[in-house]
Design an enzyme around this catalytic site. Structure first.
Site, short mmCIF file in Angstrom:
data_model
loop_
_atom_site.label_atom_id
_atom_site.label_comp_id
_atom_site.label_asym_id
_atom_site.label_seq_id
_atom_site.Cartn_x
_atom_site.Cartn_y
_atom_site.Cartn_z
N ASP A 30 -2.20 -0.92 -6.69
CA ASP A 30 -0.84 -1.18 -6.20
C ASP A 30 0.16 -0.67 -7.25
OD1 ASP A 30 0.40 -3.39 -3.94
OD2 ASP A 30 1.71 -2.73 -5.58
N ASN A 86 -0.97 -9.14 4.66
CA ASN A 86 0.33 -9.48 5.22
C ASN A 86 0.46 -8.79 6.58
OD1 ASN A 86 1.21 -10.96 2.96
ND2 ASN A 86 1.78 -9.09 1.90
N GLN A 93 5.04 -8.13 5.79
CA GLN A 93 4.45 -6.80 5.60
C GLN A 93 5.54 -5.76 5.36
OE1 GLN A 93 1.95 -5.63 8.88
NE2 GLN A 93 1.32 -3.71 7.89
N VAL A 95 4.55 -2.26 4.25
CA VAL A 95 3.99 -0.93 4.57
C VAL A 95 3.12 -1.10 5.82
CG1 VAL A 95 2.54 0.97 3.81
CG2 VAL A 95 4.05 -0.18 2.16
N HIS A 99 -3.66 -2.84 5.37
CA HIS A 99 -4.22 -2.86 4.02
C HIS A 99 -4.59 -4.28 3.62
CE1 HIS A 99 0.18 -3.15 3.74
NE2 HIS A 99 0.00 -3.96 2.71
N ILE A 100 -5.63 -4.36 2.82
CA ILE A 100 -6.03 -5.63 2.21
C ILE A 100 -5.62 -5.57 0.75
CG2 ILE A 100 -7.91 -7.23 1.68
CD1 ILE A 100 -9.57 -5.99 3.85
N HIS A 101 -4.86 -6.57 0.29
CA HIS A 101 -4.59 -6.70 -1.14
C HIS A 101 -5.77 -7.41 -1.78
CE1 HIS A 101 -0.05 -6.16 -1.08
NE2 HIS A 101 -0.28 -6.41 0.20
P1 5GP Z 1 2.75 -5.37 2.00
O1 5GP Z 1 3.96 -6.18 1.66
O2 5GP Z 1 3.04 -4.35 3.07
O3 5GP Z 1 1.53 -6.20 2.29
O4 5GP Z 1 2.37 -4.60 0.67
C1 5GP Z 1 2.62 -3.28 0.41
C2 5GP Z 1 2.19 -3.01 -1.01
O5 5GP Z 1 2.17 -1.61 -1.21
C3 5GP Z 1 3.14 -3.59 -2.05
O6 5GP Z 1 2.41 -4.48 -2.92
C4 5GP Z 1 3.67 -2.37 -2.81
O7 5GP Z 1 3.81 -2.59 -4.19
C5 5GP Z 1 2.62 -1.31 -2.50
N1 5GP Z 1 3.15 0.04 -2.44
C6 5GP Z 1 4.25 0.44 -1.77
N2 5GP Z 1 4.43 1.77 -1.93
C7 5GP Z 1 3.41 2.20 -2.71
C8 5GP Z 1 3.06 3.49 -3.23
O8 5GP Z 1 3.73 4.51 -3.01
N3 5GP Z 1 1.96 3.57 -4.00
C9 5GP Z 1 1.20 2.46 -4.28
N4 5GP Z 1 0.13 2.66 -5.05
N5 5GP Z 1 1.50 1.24 -3.81
C10 5GP Z 1 2.59 1.11 -3.04
#
Ligand code: 5GP
Ligand code: ZN
Length: 116
Positions: A30, A86, A93, A95, A99-101
């Site tokens: 991340d 998320n 959410q 992105v 995705h799984i964090h």
């Molecule tokens: P969400 O809130 O959608 O579950 O999490 C999206 C995650 O993607 C966030 O933790 C954010 O830091 C990560 N993220 C967003 N853009 C990028 C990117 O361009 N590269 C990487 N490696 N992570 C990203």
């Protein structure tokens, strides 16, 4: 998907620290980590979120979940980790490519679910 940042990472159109790749999924760190270990597992196919998943996605969903402990151990999470998906606006959410964090640390992570 043209405007999907994670599809761009998949196709090497923008850089990312990839830590795992196979024919179905990839994992990368991340960009804004919440803990010493924080990576994301994504499917190669563009699925916006868990809400859009169907029976046909059962295999890739199972595969991603099983990859979580495998890669987490490789990343040094020998004593547990947290998995988060998320989903949608309410889930926060940001992105919209499924995705799984996976989040890990040597110390216990802060409690995430606070009950009254
Ligand atoms: P969400 O809130 O959608 O579950 O999490 C999206 C995650 O993607 C966030 O933790 C954010 O830091 C990560 N993220 C967003 N853009 C990028 C990117 O361009 N590269 C990487 N490696 N992570 C990203
Ligand atoms: Zn995508």
């Amino acid at each position: 998907m043209d405007n999907c940042i994670f599809c761009k990472i998949l196709h090497n159109e923008i850089p990312a620290q990839k830590i795992y790749e196979d024919e179905d999924a990839i994992a990368f760190n991340d960009i804004n980590p919440a803990a010493p270990v924080h990576f994301l597992i994504i499917p190669r196919i563009h699925i916006p979120s868990l809400i859009e998943c169907e029976k046909t996605h059962q295999q890739i969903l199972g595969k991603m979940l099983l990859l979580a402990p495998e890669i987490a151990k490789e990343q040094g999470c020998t004593d547990g980790f947290r998995t988060i998906i998320n989903t949608g606006r309410v889930g926060g959410q940001e992105v919209f490519h499924l995705h799984i964090h996976i989040i890990g640390s040597k110390d216990r992570l802060p409690t995430m679910i606070h009950k009254n």
